[in-house]
Design an enzyme around this catalytic site. Structure first.
Site, short mmCIF file in Angstrom:
data_model
loop_
_atom_site.label_atom_id
_atom_site.label_comp_id
_atom_site.label_asym_id
_atom_site.label_seq_id
_atom_site.Cartn_x
_atom_site.Cartn_y
_atom_site.Cartn_z
N ARG A 1 -16.87 -22.55 -15.51
CA ARG A 1 -15.46 -22.62 -15.57
C ARG A 1 -14.84 -23.28 -14.58
O ARG A 1 -14.66 -22.69 -13.47
CB ARG A 1 -14.82 -20.98 -15.63
CG ARG A 1 -13.47 -20.96 -16.26
CD ARG A 1 -12.91 -19.40 -15.95
NE ARG A 1 -12.54 -19.79 -14.57
CZ ARG A 1 -12.68 -18.40 -13.83
NH1 ARG A 1 -13.16 -17.45 -14.12
NH2 ARG A 1 -12.02 -18.47 -12.37
N TYR B 1 -11.04 -16.39 -4.90
CA TYR B 1 -12.54 -15.88 -4.72
C TYR B 1 -13.65 -16.97 -4.97
O TYR B 1 -14.96 -16.16 -5.02
CB TYR B 1 -12.56 -14.88 -5.89
CG TYR B 1 -12.14 -15.35 -7.25
CD1 TYR B 1 -12.93 -16.14 -7.87
CD2 TYR B 1 -10.75 -15.30 -7.83
CE1 TYR B 1 -12.55 -16.69 -9.29
CE2 TYR B 1 -10.41 -15.63 -9.02
CZ TYR B 1 -11.39 -16.32 -9.71
OH TYR B 1 -11.16 -16.95 -11.01
N HIS C 1 -9.31 -18.74 -14.88
CA HIS C 1 -9.56 -17.77 -15.88
C HIS C 1 -8.42 -18.13 -16.83
O HIS C 1 -8.74 -18.20 -18.06
CB HIS C 1 -9.63 -16.47 -15.47
CG HIS C 1 -9.64 -15.45 -16.46
ND1 HIS C 1 -11.00 -15.40 -17.29
CD2 HIS C 1 -9.00 -14.62 -17.05
CE1 HIS C 1 -10.75 -14.28 -18.27
NE2 HIS C 1 -9.57 -13.76 -18.03
#
Length: 400
Positions: free
Chosen positions: A297, A310, A301
């Site tokens: 990805r 993160y 998100h």
């Protein structure tokens, strides 16, 4: 191809757990505790698993595979390239619209175009697809107007397209629930004797959901004609893959009694070949297959997420070298299947598509507030009628 393969983690001596005094010997036969070790100097995506199905390398070199191969004409490859470019353009326009306050939220597919276009183009008109909320590329393959996708995220519709018309179900926001819906549909067409199969999409995080595992059980026991297509983009929002599974996800299928394979999710050829074969196996009565499309990805998100909190920047940079569009472009160039004029034409078409999507999105009318009660049930429903009247009375209190 360079990919990250979560194999069996190294064993270490039995770890002292909270409450176990130091020096106490664990009971005989106790299982060794295992840990994942992911460090900054060993980025995810370095080691290529030998079981990965790949037909097109990141450098655009065509490779053969003994079990999953495919013959594509020059026109078919050019068509796949066009799909990839146009779908990415729609996605980028949607992100920009959200950033400008025109959409409430958007779930980007950036980096996952090959998994979606490859699998989407493997479907026949009779097959049924059950998406999550990110399958914009599959929607493109099923001829769903991109503006209808944007309408959902703009809050002006509850779906916008007829699933029966496109054989593409409405987007599912609840993680994993569409897997059970898809299995039920597959069992239905199985009983109808239809020459069709079902495919259901979900991410690596959804494999931890009970609904998905229950769907695996039902599909296996009833030999349902379904393909489980897991886009393993390695991040379940902010949770990395190693917190989802200690084995490669495709290997979970064997525990439920059906085959699983892992394909290079950035290779549109491999995704097309593997999905086409799995769907045909389903139609032929051979039951379900789990396809793990190993991808990444590249964006957030959703647009409400900040991935810089993160994950490491060099991980993202490493995956940029495996871009699904650039490898097809390199293949076309190297094999003299397209010239510069072709690529410029596709870029111009993408720009025109982006402008069209933007203008039509901004022109979408706001529905009347009472429309929220439409299409909830097929017919009249006493409780819904009562709630509608209460809501309309409430709104009338604001009128002057």
């Amino acid at each position: 191809m360079s990919t990250y393969a979560p194999g069996r983690p190294p064993q270490r001596p039995y770890a002292r757990r909270p409450g176990r005094p130091a020096g106490v010997t664990p009971p005989a036969g106790a299982r060794h505790a295992q840990e994942w070790h992911v460090t900054a100097d060993a980025p995810r995506g370095v080691d290529a698993p030998p079981e990965l199905v790949q037909l097109l390398t990141p450098e655009g070199e065509r490779v053969e595979h003994p079990d999953y191969d495919i013959e594509l004409t020059a026109e078919e490859v050019r068509s796949l390239y066009r799909d990839l470019v146009l779908v990415r353009r729609v996605d980028l326009e949607a992100v920009a619209l959200q950033r400008q306050g025109e959409l409430g939220i958007w779930a980007s597919l950036l980096g996952q175009e090959a998994a979606q276009i490859g699998s989407g183009r493997a479907l026949t008109d009779a097959d049924m697809a059950f998406p999550t909320y990110r399958e914009h590329g599959v929607a493109w393959c099923r001829d769903v107007d991109p503006v209808k996708l944007l309408g959902l995220f703009r809050g002006v519709s509850n779906g916008g397209w007829d699933p029966a018309e496109h054989n593409f179900h409405l987007y599912t926001i609840v993680i994993g629930s569409q897997a059970l819906h898809a299995v039920g549909y597959a069992m239905g067409i199985q009983r109808d004797g239809a020459e069709a199969a079902t495919i259901v999409y979900f991410g690596d995080g959804a494999t931890s959901q009970g609904d998905v595992n229950e769907a695996f059980i039902w599909a296996s026991v009833f030999n349902a004609p379904i393909v489980f297509f897991c886009q393993n983009n390695q991040w379940a929002i902010s949770e990395p893959l190693e917190k989802q599974s200690k084995i490669p996800l495709y290997k979970r299928a064997s525990g439920f009694g059906f085959p699983g394979i892992r394909v290079d999710g950035n290779d549109v050829f491999a995704c097309l070949a593997a999905t086409r074969r799995a769907l045909q196996n389903a139609r032929d009565g051979q039951g379900p297959t789990l396809i793990e499309a190993f991808t990444y990805r590249m964006g957030a998100h959703t647009t409400s997420d900040d991935p810089t909190r993160y994950r490491l920047a060099h991980e993202l940079e490493a995956w940029k070298l495996k871009d699904p569009i650039e490898r097809v472009k390199a293949y076309l160039f190297k094999n003299q299947l397209a010239d510069q004029e072709f690529f410029e034409k596709i870029d111009a078409e993408a720009d025109a598509l982006g402008k069209d999507v933007r203008s039509r999105c901004l022109a979408l009318p706001d529905p009347p507030p009472r429309a929220i009660f439409d299409h909830v049930y097929a017919g009249a429903h006493a409780l819904l009628d009562e709630e509608r009247e209460q809501y309309l009375t409430y709104l009338a209190g604001f009128e002057r």
